[in-house]
Design a protein around this motif. Structure first.
Motif, PDB file in Angstrom:
ATOM      1  N   ARG A   1     -55.281   9.866 -57.079  1.00  0.00           N
ATOM      2  CA  ARG A   1     -55.110  11.122 -56.353  1.00  0.00           C
ATOM      3  C   ARG A   1     -55.262  10.969 -54.840  1.00  0.00           C
ATOM      4  O   ARG A   1     -54.829  11.833 -54.074  1.00  0.00           O
ATOM      5  CB  ARG A   1     -56.151  12.143 -56.827  1.00  0.00           C
ATOM      6  CG  ARG A   1     -55.999  12.586 -58.266  1.00  0.00           C
ATOM      7  CD  ARG A   1     -57.055  13.634 -58.589  1.00  0.00           C
ATOM      8  NE  ARG A   1     -56.983  14.102 -59.960  1.00  0.00           N
ATOM      9  CZ  ARG A   1     -57.586  13.541 -60.987  1.00  0.00           C
ATOM     10  NH1 ARG A   1     -58.328  12.464 -60.785  1.00  0.00           N
ATOM     11  NH2 ARG A   1     -57.475  14.031 -62.208  1.00  0.00           N
ATOM     12  N   GLY A   2     -55.917   9.883 -54.411  1.00  0.00           N
ATOM     13  CA  GLY A   2     -56.244   9.738 -52.994  1.00  0.00           C
ATOM     14  C   GLY A   2     -55.050   9.839 -52.070  1.00  0.00           C
ATOM     15  O   GLY A   2     -55.111  10.492 -51.022  1.00  0.00           O
ATOM     16  N   VAL A   3     -53.940   9.203 -52.440  1.00  0.00           N
ATOM     17  CA  VAL A   3     -52.770   9.209 -51.562  1.00  0.00           C
ATOM     18  C   VAL A   3     -52.229  10.624 -51.415  1.00  0.00           C
ATOM     19  O   VAL A   3     -51.781  11.031 -50.323  1.00  0.00           O
ATOM     20  CB  VAL A   3     -51.694   8.230 -52.090  1.00  0.00           C
ATOM     21  CG1 VAL A   3     -51.128   8.678 -53.438  1.00  0.00           C
ATOM     22  CG2 VAL A   3     -50.580   8.055 -51.069  1.00  0.00           C
ATOM     23  N   TRP A   4     -52.262  11.406 -52.482  1.00  0.00           N
ATOM     24  CA  TRP A   4     -51.831  12.805 -52.394  1.00  0.00           C
ATOM     25  C   TRP A   4     -52.804  13.626 -51.540  1.00  0.00           C
ATOM     26  O   TRP A   4     -52.374  14.468 -50.741  1.00  0.00           O
ATOM     27  CB  TRP A   4     -51.732  13.418 -53.791  1.00  0.00           C
ATOM     28  CG  TRP A   4     -51.551  14.905 -53.743  1.00  0.00           C
ATOM     29  CD1 TRP A   4     -50.404  15.578 -53.455  1.00  0.00           C
ATOM     30  CD2 TRP A   4     -52.560  15.901 -53.943  1.00  0.00           C
ATOM     31  NE1 TRP A   4     -50.634  16.950 -53.465  1.00  0.00           N
ATOM     32  CE2 TRP A   4     -51.952  17.169 -53.775  1.00  0.00           C
ATOM     33  CE3 TRP A   4     -53.916  15.839 -54.277  1.00  0.00           C
ATOM     34  CZ2 TRP A   4     -52.665  18.354 -53.906  1.00  0.00           C
ATOM     35  CZ3 TRP A   4     -54.625  17.025 -54.418  1.00  0.00           C
ATOM     36  CH2 TRP A   4     -54.001  18.263 -54.226  1.00  0.00           C
TER      37      TRP A   4
ATOM     38  N   ARG B   1     -52.205  15.854 -44.326  1.00  0.00           N
ATOM     39  CA  ARG B   1     -51.378  15.380 -43.216  1.00  0.00           C
ATOM     40  C   ARG B   1     -49.917  15.333 -43.660  1.00  0.00           C
ATOM     41  O   ARG B   1     -49.308  14.264 -43.771  1.00  0.00           O
ATOM     42  CB  ARG B   1     -51.827  13.979 -42.799  1.00  0.00           C
ATOM     43  CG  ARG B   1     -53.185  13.909 -42.142  1.00  0.00           C
ATOM     44  CD  ARG B   1     -53.127  14.224 -40.683  1.00  0.00           C
ATOM     45  NE  ARG B   1     -51.935  13.622 -40.050  1.00  0.00           N
ATOM     46  CZ  ARG B   1     -51.706  13.646 -38.752  1.00  0.00           C
ATOM     47  NH1 ARG B   1     -52.568  14.202 -37.945  1.00  0.00           N
ATOM     48  NH2 ARG B   1     -50.626  13.118 -38.259  1.00  0.00           N
ATOM     49  N   PRO B   2     -49.305  16.514 -43.955  1.00  0.00           N
ATOM     50  CA  PRO B   2     -47.967  16.538 -44.573  1.00  0.00           C
ATOM     51  C   PRO B   2     -46.855  15.994 -43.688  1.00  0.00           C
ATOM     52  O   PRO B   2     -45.806  15.607 -44.206  1.00  0.00           O
ATOM     53  CB  PRO B   2     -47.759  18.030 -44.881  1.00  0.00           C
ATOM     54  CG  PRO B   2     -48.651  18.753 -43.927  1.00  0.00           C
ATOM     55  CD  PRO B   2     -49.854  17.874 -43.753  1.00  0.00           C
ATOM     56  N   GLN B   3     -47.059  15.930 -42.380  1.00  0.00           N
ATOM     57  CA  GLN B   3     -46.005  15.434 -41.487  1.00  0.00           C
ATOM     58  C   GLN B   3     -46.129  13.938 -41.205  1.00  0.00           C
ATOM     59  O   GLN B   3     -45.397  13.412 -40.359  1.00  0.00           O
ATOM     60  CB  GLN B   3     -46.045  16.220 -40.168  1.00  0.00           C
ATOM     61  CG  GLN B   3     -45.738  17.698 -40.326  1.00  0.00           C
ATOM     62  CD  GLN B   3     -44.401  17.934 -41.003  1.00  0.00           C
ATOM     63  OE1 GLN B   3     -43.382  17.348 -40.607  1.00  0.00           O
ATOM     64  NE2 GLN B   3     -44.395  18.773 -42.024  1.00  0.00           N
TER      65      GLN B   3
ATOM     66  N   ALA C   1     -42.540  20.970 -50.517  1.00  0.00           N
ATOM     67  CA  ALA C   1     -42.563  21.477 -51.895  1.00  0.00           C
ATOM     68  C   ALA C   1     -43.103  20.423 -52.848  1.00  0.00           C
ATOM     69  O   ALA C   1     -43.833  20.742 -53.805  1.00  0.00           O
ATOM     70  CB  ALA C   1     -41.159  21.909 -52.311  1.00  0.00           C
ATOM     71  N   LEU C   2     -42.765  19.161 -52.614  1.00  0.00           N
ATOM     72  CA  LEU C   2     -43.259  18.076 -53.459  1.00  0.00           C
ATOM     73  C   LEU C   2     -44.774  17.939 -53.324  1.00  0.00           C
ATOM     74  O   LEU C   2     -45.489  17.754 -54.318  1.00  0.00           O
ATOM     75  CB  LEU C   2     -42.581  16.765 -53.073  1.00  0.00           C
ATOM     76  CG  LEU C   2     -43.061  15.489 -53.790  1.00  0.00           C
ATOM     77  CD1 LEU C   2     -42.758  15.567 -55.290  1.00  0.00           C
ATOM     78  CD2 LEU C   2     -42.408  14.253 -53.179  1.00  0.00           C
TER      79      LEU C   2
ATOM     80  N   ARG D   1     -49.403  15.661 -59.020  1.00  0.00           N
ATOM     81  CA  ARG D   1     -48.875  14.705 -59.996  1.00  0.00           C
ATOM     82  C   ARG D   1     -47.442  14.305 -59.650  1.00  0.00           C
ATOM     83  O   ARG D   1     -47.077  13.134 -59.718  1.00  0.00           O
ATOM     84  CB  ARG D   1     -48.940  15.290 -61.396  1.00  0.00           C
ATOM     85  CG  ARG D   1     -48.488  14.305 -62.475  1.00  0.00           C
ATOM     86  CD  ARG D   1     -48.840  14.789 -63.864  1.00  0.00           C
ATOM     87  NE  ARG D   1     -48.363  13.876 -64.888  1.00  0.00           N
ATOM     88  CZ  ARG D   1     -48.970  12.751 -65.227  1.00  0.00           C
ATOM     89  NH1 ARG D   1     -50.079  12.398 -64.609  1.00  0.00           N
ATOM     90  NH2 ARG D   1     -48.475  11.969 -66.162  1.00  0.00           N
ATOM     91  N   ALA D   2     -46.633  15.278 -59.236  1.00  0.00           N
ATOM     92  CA  ALA D   2     -45.251  14.979 -58.852  1.00  0.00           C
ATOM     93  C   ALA D   2     -45.215  14.076 -57.620  1.00  0.00           C
ATOM     94  O   ALA D   2     -44.364  13.185 -57.514  1.00  0.00           O
ATOM     95  CB  ALA D   2     -44.497  16.282 -58.581  1.00  0.00           C
ATOM     96  N   THR D   3     -46.144  14.296 -56.682  1.00  0.00           N
ATOM     97  CA  THR D   3     -46.212  13.450 -55.487  1.00  0.00           C
ATOM     98  C   THR D   3     -46.517  12.010 -55.862  1.00  0.00           C
ATOM     99  O   THR D   3     -45.864  11.074 -55.380  1.00  0.00           O
ATOM    100  CB  THR D   3     -47.289  13.976 -54.520  1.00  0.00           C
ATOM    101  OG1 THR D   3     -46.966  15.303 -54.131  1.00  0.00           O
ATOM    102  CG2 THR D   3     -47.378  13.096 -53.282  1.00  0.00           C
TER     103      THR D   3
END
Length: 245
Positions: A135-138, A144-146, A194-195, A200-202
């Motif tokens: 989960r860490g990467v998500w 930091r979405p950008q 949105a992703l 989980r999808a990320t």
């Protein structure tokens, strides 16, 4: 003193020449941002993966590193004060708090390059080239979405002296000599908002991108490993507990 990290990086490049021939490939290699925040995501099959990435990345970076390696005598000083690695506590029980995530986010806020191996463990089997991403990467990207993400595939680590091939790293294996290490690098991209709403999808998307990057090296396509995240967490905890014992 000011250039200590750069001197160390250059010295390590010279030291590994007799042992590893590291080459970078792929369309993303010349487009890795030279400045500003960037998150490097890759597979993890050897202790030396960060060292090999350092050979091709055009800038210094801060890797997330497990405590079992980070805390070794002498090495800890280098990791903390020179490499400035981000320590990840490898507890034998499932953790709800992860201070390393906050530290990684702070590094990106500061415009640094961060390297993460989202599997959270070294490769153990020839039949399974990639483990489920944690989960860490998500968590990092949701804060930091950008942040531009560069996905890499490191080939040649499995079977090396510092891999789990035929036993733990540095056990039952000869020292490597002129071993080829090929690193495929994808184009930097910012993940869709949105992703990122679906953790989980990320994770699945990044795993898929990592496996697809293999194809830049002419490797056969590989499928995403099965199993749900709860099973992955439980199995990882059991494995770490067994290693600690």
């Amino acid at each position: 003193r000011v250039l200590l990290r750069e001197v160390l990086d250059q010295s390590m490049e010279i030291l590994i020449w007799p042992f590893y021939r590291v080459h970078g490939f792929g369309p993303g290699l010349p487009h890795i941002p030279k400045r500003g925040p960037v998150l490097i995501v890759g597979n993890h099959s050897s202790w030396f993966d960060p060292l090999w990435l350092g050979k091709i990345l055009p800038r210094t970076f801060r890797p997330l590193m497990g405590s079992q390696f980070y805390d070794k005598p002498v090495l800890r000083w280098f990791m903390k004060y020179v490499i400035r690695a981000i320590r990840v506590e490898q507890a034998t029980t499932y953790r709800r708090e992860a201070p390393e995530i906050r530290e990684a986010i702070a590094a990106l806020d500061n415009g640094e390059c961060v390297v993460i191996f989202p599997e959270g463990r070294l490769r153990r089997s020839a039949a399974r080239p990639l483990w489920q991403f944690g989960r860490g990467v998500w968590q990092i990207l949701s804060e930091r979405p950008q942040t531009p993400v560069v996905v890499c595939w490191i080939e040649g680590g499995w079977g090396s002296f510092a891999s789990y091939f035929n036993g733990p790293p540095a056990t039952n294996k000869r020292m490597d000599f002129l071993r080829p290490i090929d690193i495929a690098v994808s184009e930097p991209r910012v993940l869709d908002a949105a992703l990122l709403k679906d953790q989980r999808a990320t994770r699945q998307s990044l795993m898929r991108a990592c496996l697809e990057t293999r194809e830049l090296l002419g490797l056969a396509p590989a499928s995403i490993p099965g199993g749900n995240e709860e099973e992955s967490d439980e199995e990882l905890t059991r494995q770490m507990s067994s290693e600690a014992t």
